[in-house]
Design a protein around this motif. Structure first.
Motif, short mmCIF file in Angstrom:
data_model
loop_
_atom_site.label_atom_id
_atom_site.label_comp_id
_atom_site.label_asym_id
_atom_site.label_seq_id
_atom_site.Cartn_x
_atom_site.Cartn_y
_atom_site.Cartn_z
N SER A 1 0.83 -1.21 0.00
CA SER A 1 0.00 0.00 0.00
C SER A 1 0.87 1.26 0.00
O SER A 1 0.54 2.25 -0.67
N SER A 2 1.98 1.22 0.73
CA SER A 2 2.87 2.38 0.78
C SER A 2 3.47 2.66 -0.60
O SER A 2 3.57 3.81 -1.02
N PHE A 3 3.86 1.61 -1.29
CA PHE A 3 4.41 1.78 -2.63
C PHE A 3 3.37 2.38 -3.58
O PHE A 3 3.66 3.27 -4.37
N LEU A 4 2.14 1.87 -3.49
CA LEU A 4 1.08 2.35 -4.37
C LEU A 4 0.69 3.78 -4.04
O LEU A 4 0.35 4.58 -4.94
N SER A 5 0.73 4.13 -2.77
CA SER A 5 0.44 5.53 -2.38
C SER A 5 1.51 6.46 -2.91
O SER A 5 1.23 7.58 -3.37
N LEU A 6 2.77 6.00 -2.87
CA LEU A 6 3.86 6.80 -3.42
C LEU A 6 3.67 6.98 -4.93
O LEU A 6 3.86 8.08 -5.47
N PHE A 7 3.30 5.90 -5.59
CA PHE A 7 3.08 5.97 -7.04
C PHE A 7 1.93 6.95 -7.36
O PHE A 7 2.01 7.72 -8.32
N PHE A 8 0.86 6.90 -6.54
CA PHE A 8 -0.28 7.81 -6.76
C PHE A 8 0.14 9.26 -6.56
O PHE A 8 -0.28 10.16 -7.30
#
Length: 765
Positions: free
Chosen positions: A451-458
């Motif tokens: 989730s942290s990676f995807l939030s960073l990507f967003f």
């Protein structure tokens, strides 16, 4: 009666560790003398270790070899015993792989290798020159330091044999046994009765049967003889495991044989032989008497090796050849390799990402097998193994491992890194197996990290990738797979470095990989995921053999959960299952459906590609012959193209694979075993065009298969047509793989989920 007692050895040498190697050599000589042997044979390049590779270019490697030999010859080690030592020797400007035959503090003869190993794992032509002057012995001037110490200026160098007063002895180095015209044939015709083969042969599944068979045949039939074979045993610093099996054969019969897998650093194999049985078989053979041979040069030594018959000791009699099953080879070879790597790397344990699947569970079972071997060897009195186990396990003074599960607890971490996509079943299987082995086990959820990676990507792009099950594209789906896989790799290395510190244990743990040889070949792995580790014990093993090993291990290793793991469907669990549309629809995709080929097919592709040297066209021809009874040429062509397409696409992954235990002849190991280019044209335009031409020749008019998507209430179907005629009907299971449901010319209707069916026959698209 001419009685001769000989000793040959399995030695666990380590490339460039001259101290340890010299220690093992001295121990072997002491054991040979204690047994009453008058000939002692060690393995090929035993002083340096076989796997020095480009260190052979360094003058220090040669100099240190002479220094070690000097220490052996200036002491009493060779007094009264003929010793053959393996080391590199310079003659002029050329380096040779040699056996240095010594006795009574003198060098009798130096025998350079005439037939170099230069395929697969071997590159001897890179470092050594083959000796081709087989009709002469030349005088080699010894290095000054050696000459002064031994009071010997020169030594005979080349192809020849040693003539004692009562018998003749000759060296045959490693691969010369398998040469088209092996030296032992010619040497026998010149009167040689005893052959000493210094081996450097690695373990490969089902290979030992061939090797021991060749040794027995070397003295069979008319010429007879005594054949001694020595070998390395263990991991000498590389990807291979040398599997011992030192032995002695007499007139085609095996009379002594050492173990193939063990943790001993120096294992003695001794035999007492009546040499008259050799001369008798030669006298009784008219063909041997009449056979002509060129004269081979010799070195005469005024010394007798034989002694009178000792009734108490007796003579060695023929024994049955020892043989391990494939499952036993898988259990013990990688286990011994792991132990050597662990103790020599100065690491204090292993960490394994344990998913509960077949591959990682196989690795866990191998570590468990290693722990069992260590405890057993300690119980048998092996002080070296005991000392290493105490150091690695960080035992208190006076304590040492007496139970394999307890030892595993001190040196083995297993980690289940689950996500929302993992099932409780795989999590449970991992935990049960860890408990059976005894590892320190952790259950970890990685969803917050994902989730942290995807939030960073967003935050960077304003977009969120979605799984295919939720309407995402193939690109999005694959990226989400890879995020999970690579997070697990980073987490594994962090835990391996810090968990020992948390538990008050010194050192670091080695991360174990669990990618099999078929996945490597197909490229069915994420670059820098859990396939990226410190070492990988199953990287040279195929899935079919691993599944057989799991079934065997459930019974023979005492890890009963391996049977449930083997029976479970194989799936990466990297994405949510597709929504169910009916009770008849199977949502679980196995690895084989994802790959578009079975593991059995991959093994065949691998052997044809590497072992038989087939490109796409020759592979197609071979498989048409092999599969012609069940598959049309067009179908074979599709399979071959599919394999080579994905091999080309994923070739870059093979350049960064974790160093793996070599066990299979078709391994795609990029480090010196399978040397191929990095970048391919994945379309293979010329090769695939040639395949199309061959299909036309055998199958009439041919056009590229056209596929048309057909909607149904139960998902998507596809029909493949040739010239407008339906050839096959598929139910699509993924974006690139199909399940065959019917074929052209069939009768009736195939009922699909939801009641939708297609009649096969002439249907235009």
């Amino acid at each position: 009666m001419r009685v001769l007692k000989v000793a040959t050895f399995n030695l666990n040498q380590w490339a460039m560790d001259f101290d340890s190697n010299l220690k093992n050599i001295k121990e072997s000589i002491a054991k040979a003398k204690l047994a009453g042997a008058v000939i002692r044979l060690g393995p090929e390049l035993e002083i340096t270790g076989y796997g020095c590779e480009d260190h052979f270019f360094e003058i220090d490697t040669v100099s240190h070899s002479w220094e070690c030999l000097k220490e052996l010859l200036t002491g009493d080690w060779t007094d009264g015993i003929l010793c053959s030592f393996g080391m590199p020797v310079m003659n002029g400007s050329d380096l040779y792989n040699c056996q240095v035959v010594c006795m009574n503090r003198k060098i009798i003869m130096i025998r350079p290798k005439t037939w170099l190993a230069n395929d697969g794992n071997y590159r001897e032509f890179r470092w050594f020159k083959a000796w081709k002057k087989q009709d002469q012995l030349v005088e080699l001037h010894l290095p000054c330091e050696i000459s002064e110490a031994l009071h010997q200026k020169t030594v005979p160098f080349g192809y020849g044999y040693i003539q004692f007063m009562d018998t003749a002895v000759a060296a045959e180095v490693s691969d010369e046994l398998f040469a088209p015209n092996p030296p032992n044939l010619e040497l026998a015709l010149n009167g040689v009765e005893v052959f000493m083969n210094a081996g450097g042969s690695h373990h490969q599944l089902r290979k030992n049967e061939v090797r021991v068979g060749a040794i027995m045949r070397a003295t069979k039939n008319s010429h007879g003889g005594v054949y001694m074979y020595s070998n390395h045993k263990g991991c000498d610093g590389g990807r291979v495991y040398y599997d011992g099996c030192a032995c002695v054969a007499v007139n085609g019969d095996l009379v002594a044989q050492g173990s193939q897998f063990s943790l001993k650093d120096a294992e003695l194999v001794v035999a007492q032989i009546d040499l008259d049985v050799v001369s008798n078989i030669r006298k009784s053979s008219s063909s041997f008497q009449d056979e002509a041979s060129r004269s081979v040069p010799s070195v005469k030594v005024p010394y007798s090796l034989c002694h009178s018959f000792d009734l108490e000791t007796g003579l060695s009699i023929p024994i049955k050849k020892s043989k391990h099953s494939t499952e036993e080879e898988i259990a013990y070879g990688p286990s011994c390799w792991l132990w050597d790597y662990l103790r020599r790397s100065r690491a204090t344990g292993f960490l394994l990402p344990l998913s509960g699947g077949a591959d990682s569970s196989s690795v866990a079972a191998m570590v468990g097998s290693m722990c069992q071997l260590v405890v057993k060897e300690i119980a048998n009195g092996n002080e070296q193994v005991k000392a290493d186990a105490i150091r690695i396990g960080n035992y208190k003074e006076g304590e040492f491992p007496i139970d394999s599960r307890e030892f595993a607890r001190s040196i083995f971490y297993t980690v289940f890194m689950g996500s929302e996509n993992n099932s409780e079943a795989t999590k449970s299987r991992a935990k049960v197996l860890a408990n059976e082995i005894g590892s320190w086990h952790f259950d970890i959820r990685i969803d917050s990290l994902v989730s942290s990676f995807l939030s960073l990507f967003f935050a960077i792009t304003g977009m969120r990738p979605r799984y295919k099950a939720f309407g995402g594209s193939k690109v999005e789906n694959l990226a989400l797979h890879n995020i999970q896989a690579r997070i697990r790799m980073v987490l594994a290395f962090m835990l391996a470095s810090l968990l020992p510190w948390v538990h008050g244990k010194p050192g670091f743990f080695l991360v174990l990989g669990s990618t099999n040889v078929d996945e490597k070949l197909r490229g069915n792995l994420t670059k820098y995921d859990c396939s990226s580790a410190d070492i990988n014990p199953i990287g040279g093993l195929n899935k079919v053999d691993l599944r057989s090993f799991l079934r065997w291990g459930a019974v023979n290793l005492g890890y009963s959960s391996l049977a449930d793991i083997e029976a479970a469907p194989s799936t990466g669990e990297l994405e949510p299952p597709l929504p169910k549309r009916s009770n008849n629809y199977n949502n679980i995709k196995g690895d084989e459906k994802d790959m578009g080929m079975t593991y059995e097919e991959l093994s065949i592709y691998g052997k044809l590609r590497k072992t038989l040297g087939c490109g796409p066209v020759s592979m197609f021809k071979n498989l048409c012959n092999r599969w012609g009874a069940t598959l049309a040429p067009l179908e074979v062509a599709e399979k071959v193209k599919h394999f080579f397409k994905y091999y080309a696409i994923n070739r870059h992954k093979l350049t960064v694979l974790t160093p793996s235990y070599h066990a299979e002849s078709y391994s795609p190991e990029d480090n010196r075993y399978d040397l191929r280019q990095l970048l391919y044209n994945e379309k293979w335009t010329y090769q695939f065009r040639k395949i199309d031409e061959l299909v036309r020749e055998v199958g009439g008019d041919y056009e590229k298969i056209q596929r048309r998507e057909i909607s149904s209430c139960d998902g998507k179907l596809e029909a493949a047509s040739i010239n407008g005629r339906v050839s096959k009907i598929y139910k699509r299971e993924s974006s690139c793989n199909f399940e065959k449901l019917g074929s052209n010319g069939g009768v009736g209707i195939k009922v699909l989920a939801g009641g939708v069916g297609f009649g096969s026959g002439d249907v235009g698209l």
